[in-house]
Design an enzyme around this catalytic site. Structure first.
Site, short mmCIF file in Angstrom:
data_model
loop_
_atom_site.label_atom_id
_atom_site.label_comp_id
_atom_site.label_asym_id
_atom_site.label_seq_id
_atom_site.Cartn_x
_atom_site.Cartn_y
_atom_site.Cartn_z
CG ASN A 6 -1.82 1.16 1.32
OD1 ASN A 6 -1.41 2.28 1.05
ND2 ASN A 6 -3.06 0.92 1.69
CG ASP A 8 -3.09 4.65 0.70
OD1 ASP A 8 -3.15 4.49 -0.53
OD2 ASP A 8 -3.95 4.19 1.49
CG HIS A 9 0.91 6.31 4.72
ND1 HIS A 9 0.00 7.31 5.05
CD2 HIS A 9 0.39 5.16 5.20
CE1 HIS A 9 -1.00 6.76 5.72
NE2 HIS A 9 -0.79 5.46 5.82
CG HIS A 42 -8.26 4.05 1.21
ND1 HIS A 42 -8.44 3.89 2.57
CD2 HIS A 42 -9.48 4.44 0.74
CE1 HIS A 42 -9.68 4.19 2.90
NE2 HIS A 42 -10.34 4.53 1.79
NE ARG A 44 -8.20 7.49 4.32
CZ ARG A 44 -9.05 7.17 5.30
NH1 ARG A 44 -10.17 7.83 5.45
NH2 ARG A 44 -8.77 6.21 6.14
NE ARG A 48 -7.51 11.46 5.43
CZ ARG A 48 -7.91 10.80 6.53
NH1 ARG A 48 -7.07 10.03 7.18
NH2 ARG A 48 -9.13 10.93 6.97
CG HIS A 49 -3.56 9.09 1.42
ND1 HIS A 49 -4.42 8.35 0.64
CD2 HIS A 49 -3.73 8.65 2.70
CE1 HIS A 49 -5.06 7.50 1.41
NE2 HIS A 49 -4.70 7.65 2.66
CD GLU A 69 -7.23 -0.32 1.47
OE1 GLU A 69 -7.52 0.66 2.19
OE2 GLU A 69 -6.23 -0.99 1.63
CB THR A 100 -9.15 1.57 7.40
OG1 THR A 100 -8.81 2.18 6.17
CG2 THR A 100 -10.49 0.90 7.30
CD GLU A 150 -6.87 -6.25 3.50
OE1 GLU A 150 -7.15 -5.85 2.35
OE2 GLU A 150 -6.14 -5.61 4.29
CG HIS A 189 -5.20 -1.94 9.31
ND1 HIS A 189 -4.74 -1.24 10.40
CD2 HIS A 189 -5.81 -1.02 8.51
CE1 HIS A 189 -5.08 0.03 10.27
NE2 HIS A 189 -5.72 0.20 9.14
CG HIS A 212 2.37 3.59 8.71
ND1 HIS A 212 3.23 3.47 9.79
CD2 HIS A 212 2.18 4.92 8.54
CE1 HIS A 212 3.52 4.67 10.24
NE2 HIS A 212 2.90 5.57 9.51
N1 PXP Z 1 -5.67 -3.20 4.42
C1 PXP Z 1 -6.62 -2.25 4.51
C2 PXP Z 1 -8.02 -2.62 4.17
C3 PXP Z 1 -6.29 -0.93 4.87
O1 PXP Z 1 -7.26 0.00 4.97
C4 PXP Z 1 -4.95 -0.62 5.14
C5 PXP Z 1 -4.58 0.79 5.49
O2 PXP Z 1 -4.79 1.63 4.41
C6 PXP Z 1 -3.99 -1.64 5.02
C7 PXP Z 1 -4.38 -2.93 4.70
C8 PXP Z 1 -2.55 -1.39 5.29
O3 PXP Z 1 -2.39 -1.09 6.64
P1 PXP Z 1 -0.99 -0.57 7.18
O4 PXP Z 1 -0.75 0.74 6.52
O5 PXP Z 1 -1.21 -0.47 8.65
O6 PXP Z 1 0.03 -1.60 6.79
#
Ligand code: PXP
Length: 241
Positions: A6, A8-9, A42, A44, A48-49, A69, A100, A150, A189, A212
């Site tokens: 992921n 996003d960050h 994701h 959103r 925001r990202h 997502e 989330t 998931e 997550h 993350h």
């Molecule tokens: N799975 C889902 C459904 C999520 O919403 C997220 C966070 O965006 C992740 C996995 C990844 O989580 P993390 O960033 O804590 O690894």
């Protein structure tokens, strides 16, 4: 087992200046070079990202599985149908949350989510539901037509002491239940370099979705080289070391 990264960050850092770097599309390419089997973003509602432009470019450039997502809203369903990711993961979304927070309440939102799945399926896109490690949710997910689930590993990741074992068992049991009724099963997550091994050893899991901790580590292990490159430029230009 697949690793979906992921990114996003990476976009969170870019949006801190609302500029063009770091580019999540470049981050996706490097993640794939590192062995990522999939890329997750994701989109959103508050953008925001990740931005719409990122999703469109990732769709064109990512040669591995692209997982979108999103919340089950009219706008997002329209975007998914237009963009055609390899699959969609439906997640709950609150404006104020930092990330989330929990899985979908599939019991309370059965009709709404069933309708969303139908519309996304009509475009030929498989759907995964992000759910808590609880038996009810898994059975409802199957009933309302999900292809995949998931399992939320955040409670396992945050638990301490004896609670950690309990949470791990809840995740493992949920994976088994979901596999038994014919769902494809992912988990994610809060997974990081310390806690991933015990989840990765659960039998039946198709993939792990991690963001993350990977982006955080990338910032730290890249810092030394980034500073060295800047220093070299300054010295080359005549600046004293
Ligand atoms: N799975 C889902 C459904 C999520 O919403 C997220 C966070 O965006 C992740 C996995 C990844 O989580 P993390 O960033 O804590 O690894």
């Amino acid at each position: 087992m697949l690793l979906g990264v992921n990114i996003d960050h990476v976009a969170t850092i870019r949006q801190a200046r609302k500029g063009i770097e770091p580019d999540p599309v470049m981050a996706a390419t490097l993640a794939i070079l590192g062995g990522a089997d999939g890329i997750t973003v994701h989109l959103r509602e508050d953008r925001r990202h990740i931005q719409d432009r990122d999703l469109n470019m990732l769709k064109d450039f990512v040669p591995v599985e692209l997982n979108l997502e999103m919340a089950a809203t009219k706008e997002m369903i329209g975007i998914a149908i237009k963009t055609r990711p390899d699959f969609v993961t439906l997640v709950p979304e609150k404006r104020q949350e930092l990330t989330t927070e929990g899985g979908l309440d599939v019991g309370a939102q059965k009709t709404h989510i069933r309708e969303a799945i139908k519309k996304i399926h009509a475009a030929g896109i498989p759907v995964s539901l992000f759910i808590n490690p609880e038996p009810d949710g898994i059975h409802i997910a199957k009933q309302i037509g999900a292809d995949m689930v998931e399992i939320h590993t955040g409670m396992y990741a945050n638990a301490r002491g004896t609670k950690k074992e309990k949470e791990l068992t809840r995740v493992a049991n949920s994976v088994r239940d979901a596999v038994d009724i014919g769902l494809l099963v992912n988990a994610g997550h809060g997974l990081n370099y310390d806690n991933v091994s015990r989840i990765a050893s659960i039998e039946g899991l198709r993939g792990l979705y991690i963001g993350h901790s990977i982006v955080s580590r990338a910032v730290l292990i890249g810092m030394e080289r980034a500073v060295r490159e800047m220093k070299e430029l300054i010295i080359k230009a005549g600046g004293k070391s």
